[in-house]
Design a protein around this motif. Structure first.
Motif, PDB file in Angstrom:
ATOM      1  N   GLU A 171     -30.578 -26.827  38.130  1.00 54.99           N
ATOM      2  CA  GLU A 171     -31.172 -26.225  36.938  1.00 54.99           C
ATOM      3  C   GLU A 171     -31.856 -24.971  37.247  1.00 54.99           C
ATOM      4  O   GLU A 171     -31.891 -24.048  36.639  1.00 54.99           O
ATOM      5  CB  GLU A 171     -32.208 -27.211  36.481  1.00 54.99           C
ATOM      6  CG  GLU A 171     -32.872 -26.914  35.060  1.00 54.99           C
ATOM      7  CD  GLU A 171     -33.871 -28.017  34.782  1.00 54.99           C
ATOM      8  OE1 GLU A 171     -34.263 -27.566  33.596  1.00 54.99           O
ATOM      9  OE2 GLU A 171     -33.980 -29.026  35.298  1.00 54.99           O
ATOM     10  N   ARG A 172     -32.658 -24.999  38.235  1.00 48.83           N
ATOM     11  CA  ARG A 172     -33.506 -23.850  38.887  1.00 48.83           C
ATOM     12  C   ARG A 172     -32.515 -22.711  39.150  1.00 48.83           C
ATOM     13  O   ARG A 172     -32.819 -21.452  39.155  1.00 48.83           O
ATOM     14  CB  ARG A 172     -34.165 -24.221  39.962  1.00 48.83           C
ATOM     15  CG  ARG A 172     -35.284 -22.806  40.263  1.00 48.83           C
ATOM     16  CD  ARG A 172     -36.299 -23.258  41.629  1.00 48.83           C
ATOM     17  NE  ARG A 172     -36.830 -22.079  41.782  1.00 48.83           N
ATOM     18  CZ  ARG A 172     -37.079 -21.722  42.967  1.00 48.83           C
ATOM     19  NH1 ARG A 172     -36.750 -22.438  44.224  1.00 48.83           N
ATOM     20  NH2 ARG A 172     -37.732 -20.595  43.356  1.00 48.83           N
ATOM     21  N   LEU A 173     -31.247 -22.948  39.839  1.00 48.35           N
ATOM     22  CA  LEU A 173     -30.370 -21.957  40.134  1.00 48.35           C
ATOM     23  C   LEU A 173     -29.965 -21.049  38.842  1.00 48.35           C
ATOM     24  O   LEU A 173     -29.738 -19.958  38.700  1.00 48.35           O
ATOM     25  CB  LEU A 173     -29.220 -22.570  41.130  1.00 48.35           C
ATOM     26  CG  LEU A 173     -28.211 -21.555  41.515  1.00 48.35           C
ATOM     27  CD1 LEU A 173     -28.820 -20.910  42.509  1.00 48.35           C
ATOM     28  CD2 LEU A 173     -26.957 -22.375  42.223  1.00 48.35           C
ATOM     29  N   VAL A 174     -29.371 -22.014  37.958  1.00 47.18           N
ATOM     30  CA  VAL A 174     -29.011 -21.293  36.542  1.00 47.18           C
ATOM     31  C   VAL A 174     -30.062 -20.534  35.913  1.00 47.18           C
ATOM     32  O   VAL A 174     -29.855 -19.491  35.387  1.00 47.18           O
ATOM     33  CB  VAL A 174     -28.409 -22.597  35.573  1.00 47.18           C
ATOM     34  CG1 VAL A 174     -28.202 -22.039  34.300  1.00 47.18           C
ATOM     35  CG2 VAL A 174     -27.427 -23.411  36.071  1.00 47.18           C
ATOM     36  N   LEU A 175     -31.551 -21.114  35.853  1.00 45.49           N
ATOM     37  CA  LEU A 175     -32.417 -20.259  35.492  1.00 45.49           C
ATOM     38  C   LEU A 175     -32.744 -18.996  36.042  1.00 45.49           C
ATOM     39  O   LEU A 175     -32.698 -17.841  35.410  1.00 45.49           O
ATOM     40  CB  LEU A 175     -33.750 -21.205  35.520  1.00 45.49           C
ATOM     41  CG  LEU A 175     -34.060 -22.261  34.727  1.00 45.49           C
ATOM     42  CD1 LEU A 175     -35.099 -23.188  34.976  1.00 45.49           C
ATOM     43  CD2 LEU A 175     -34.017 -21.656  33.002  1.00 45.49           C
ATOM     44  N   GLN A 176     -32.514 -18.999  37.288  1.00 46.47           N
ATOM     45  CA  GLN A 176     -32.701 -17.683  38.025  1.00 46.47           C
ATOM     46  C   GLN A 176     -31.503 -16.925  37.866  1.00 46.47           C
ATOM     47  O   GLN A 176     -31.567 -15.569  37.774  1.00 46.47           O
ATOM     48  CB  GLN A 176     -32.846 -18.034  39.630  1.00 46.47           C
ATOM     49  CG  GLN A 176     -33.232 -16.803  40.491  1.00 46.47           C
ATOM     50  CD  GLN A 176     -34.279 -15.912  39.895  1.00 46.47           C
ATOM     51  OE1 GLN A 176     -35.309 -16.413  39.763  1.00 46.47           O
ATOM     52  NE2 GLN A 176     -33.843 -14.552  39.759  1.00 46.47           N
ATOM     53  N   LEU A 177     -30.140 -17.451  37.584  1.00 46.15           N
ATOM     54  CA  LEU A 177     -29.071 -16.560  37.121  1.00 46.15           C
ATOM     55  C   LEU A 177     -29.345 -15.909  36.115  1.00 46.15           C
ATOM     56  O   LEU A 177     -29.090 -14.513  35.882  1.00 46.15           O
ATOM     57  CB  LEU A 177     -27.942 -17.619  36.969  1.00 46.15           C
ATOM     58  CG  LEU A 177     -26.593 -17.006  36.622  1.00 46.15           C
ATOM     59  CD1 LEU A 177     -26.157 -16.129  37.936  1.00 46.15           C
ATOM     60  CD2 LEU A 177     -25.581 -17.981  36.058  1.00 46.15           C
ATOM     61  N   VAL A 178     -29.863 -16.611  34.927  1.00 47.90           N
ATOM     62  CA  VAL A 178     -30.382 -15.890  33.674  1.00 47.90           C
ATOM     63  C   VAL A 178     -31.469 -14.839  33.871  1.00 47.90           C
ATOM     64  O   VAL A 178     -31.127 -13.972  32.945  1.00 47.90           O
ATOM     65  CB  VAL A 178     -30.515 -17.032  32.600  1.00 47.90           C
ATOM     66  CG1 VAL A 178     -30.958 -16.572  31.421  1.00 47.90           C
ATOM     67  CG2 VAL A 178     -29.343 -17.790  32.332  1.00 47.90           C
ATOM     68  N   ARG A 179     -32.346 -15.192  34.608  1.00 53.48           N
ATOM     69  CA  ARG A 179     -33.493 -14.536  34.712  1.00 53.48           C
ATOM     70  C   ARG A 179     -33.303 -13.002  35.218  1.00 53.48           C
ATOM     71  O   ARG A 179     -33.909 -12.146  34.912  1.00 53.48           O
ATOM     72  CB  ARG A 179     -34.571 -15.315  35.451  1.00 53.48           C
ATOM     73  CG  ARG A 179     -35.935 -14.392  35.399  1.00 53.48           C
ATOM     74  CD  ARG A 179     -37.007 -15.300  36.437  1.00 53.48           C
ATOM     75  NE  ARG A 179     -37.351 -16.299  35.741  1.00 53.48           N
ATOM     76  CZ  ARG A 179     -37.272 -17.522  36.283  1.00 53.48           C
ATOM     77  NH1 ARG A 179     -36.425 -17.509  37.833  1.00 53.48           N
ATOM     78  NH2 ARG A 179     -37.232 -18.877  35.897  1.00 53.48           N
ATOM     79  N   GLY A 180     -32.161 -13.136  36.137  1.00 54.69           N
ATOM     80  CA  GLY A 180     -31.916 -11.880  36.685  1.00 54.69           C
ATOM     81  C   GLY A 180     -30.844 -10.960  35.776  1.00 54.69           C
ATOM     82  O   GLY A 180     -30.353  -9.746  36.507  1.00 54.69           O
ATOM     83  N   LEU A 181     -30.479 -11.373  34.720  1.00 56.93           N
ATOM     84  CA  LEU A 181     -29.606 -10.360  33.923  1.00 56.93           C
ATOM     85  C   LEU A 181     -30.200  -9.309  33.249  1.00 56.93           C
ATOM     86  O   LEU A 181     -31.139  -9.482  32.741  1.00 56.93           O
ATOM     87  CB  LEU A 181     -28.746 -11.470  32.823  1.00 56.93           C
ATOM     88  CG  LEU A 181     -28.013 -12.564  33.527  1.00 56.93           C
ATOM     89  CD1 LEU A 181     -27.569 -13.608  32.477  1.00 56.93           C
ATOM     90  CD2 LEU A 181     -26.775 -12.165  34.432  1.00 56.93           C
ATOM     91  N   PRO A 182     -29.561  -8.305  33.149  1.00 54.61           N
ATOM     92  CA  PRO A 182     -29.985  -7.311  32.402  1.00 54.61           C
ATOM     93  C   PRO A 182     -29.793  -7.383  30.795  1.00 54.61           C
ATOM     94  O   PRO A 182     -29.068  -8.402  30.305  1.00 54.61           O
ATOM     95  CB  PRO A 182     -28.939  -5.896  32.664  1.00 54.61           C
ATOM     96  CG  PRO A 182     -27.968  -6.544  33.133  1.00 54.61           C
ATOM     97  CD  PRO A 182     -28.068  -7.961  33.580  1.00 54.61           C
ATOM     98  N   ALA A 183     -30.321  -6.415  30.058  1.00 58.84           N
ATOM     99  CA  ALA A 183     -30.531  -6.653  28.515  1.00 58.84           C
ATOM    100  C   ALA A 183     -29.195  -7.057  27.905  1.00 58.84           C
ATOM    101  O   ALA A 183     -29.022  -7.679  26.840  1.00 58.84           O
ATOM    102  CB  ALA A 183     -31.101  -5.688  27.935  1.00 58.84           C
ATOM    103  N   GLU A 184     -28.100  -6.417  28.352  1.00 55.33           N
ATOM    104  CA  GLU A 184     -27.006  -6.501  27.484  1.00 55.33           C
ATOM    105  C   GLU A 184     -26.244  -7.839  27.635  1.00 55.33           C
ATOM    106  O   GLU A 184     -25.321  -8.363  27.063  1.00 55.33           O
ATOM    107  CB  GLU A 184     -25.795  -5.515  28.152  1.00 55.33           C
ATOM    108  CG  GLU A 184     -25.656  -5.358  29.578  1.00 55.33           C
ATOM    109  CD  GLU A 184     -26.534  -4.207  30.395  1.00 55.33           C
ATOM    110  OE1 GLU A 184     -25.817  -4.066  31.356  1.00 55.33           O
ATOM    111  OE2 GLU A 184     -27.536  -4.122  29.755  1.00 55.33           O
TER     112      GLU A 184
END
Length: 230
Positions: A171-184
């Motif tokens: 769950e935390r891995l996915v959250l960090q994956l999403v958190r590091g994405l750019p606006a697009e």
């Protein structure tokens, strides 16, 4: 009669069962079964899991665990020493070139090498965990060469954190994956969160989004070329 006796002796000698070869001696390419430990692509925890599976399968687990070796005066010492040297070769053959000088120096037994590696990777856990946590939390797609590279970096850091007893949940891995994405990627990121996606689904959704963005970019370029006055 003497001749017959000699023949009987020869037959009885040939009928004697040969000494059974230890299963460990059947291993010809240990690198094909245990990946090279480098601390990043293959973390200490992953390597230990692979190595333990290997030594259990080939009946030499007692050479890396806490089982004491027989005394040198024990008649069984020689039969223990030879497979121990073989398992030590497995360790030295499946660690990186950077690690090899640190482990091979004054190493005499498999258990000695095993404990050296444990000490290298598990000492100063708190300090190492702090550095890795910072890297993990600051990792972004923009800082990586591709989505695949971004995902691999996050996974590698998660494995390294596990080495120092800081387990990163999926769950935390996915959250960090999403958190590091750019606006697009905002729309896809919202869908990942809304669907409570696991790691594999989240990565698949992002890969699809990358394909869509690349297709849109090619279409826009084609239109621009077509409408540009010659």
């Amino acid at each position: 009669m003497a001749t017959n006796g000699k023949k009987e002796d020869q037959m009885s000698s040939s009928d004697k069962p040969s000494k059974t070869l230890h299963p460990a001696y059947s291993v010809t390419n240990v690198q094909s079964m245990i990946r090279t430990l480098d601390g990043t692509k293959v973390t200490y925890t992953s390597w230990v899991k692979l190595f333990r599976l290997h030594v259990v399968a080939y009946q030499v687990l007692d050479h890396i665990d806490e089982t004491p070796p027989p005394a040198e005066t024990n008649p069984e010492f020689q039969s223990w020493k030879e497979p121990d040297a073989l398992v030590l070769q497995w360790i030295l053959s499946t660690i990186s070139d950077n690690l090899l000088p640190r482990v091979i120096d004054n190493t005499t037994t498999t258990r000695h090498a095993w404990l050296k590696l444990e000490n290298i990777y598990l000492r100063n856990k708190k300090a190492r965990a702090g550095v890795l946590e910072t890297k993990f939390c600051n990792q972004t797609l923009a800082a990586c060469s591709s989505l695949d590279n971004y995902c691999e970096q996050l996974k590698d850091l998660a494995y390294q954190l596990e080495d120092v007893d800081h387990l990163v949940t999926e769950e935390r891995l996915v959250l960090q994956l999403v958190r590091g994405l750019p606006a697009e990627f905002d729309t896809t990121a919202s869908l990942i969160n809304a669907n409570d996606a696991d790691w594999d689904l989240a990565r698949s959704m992002l890969e699809d989004e990358v394909i869509r963005q690349e297709a849109r970019q090619k279409t826009s370029q084609s239109v621009l070329v077509a409408t540009t006055p010659q």
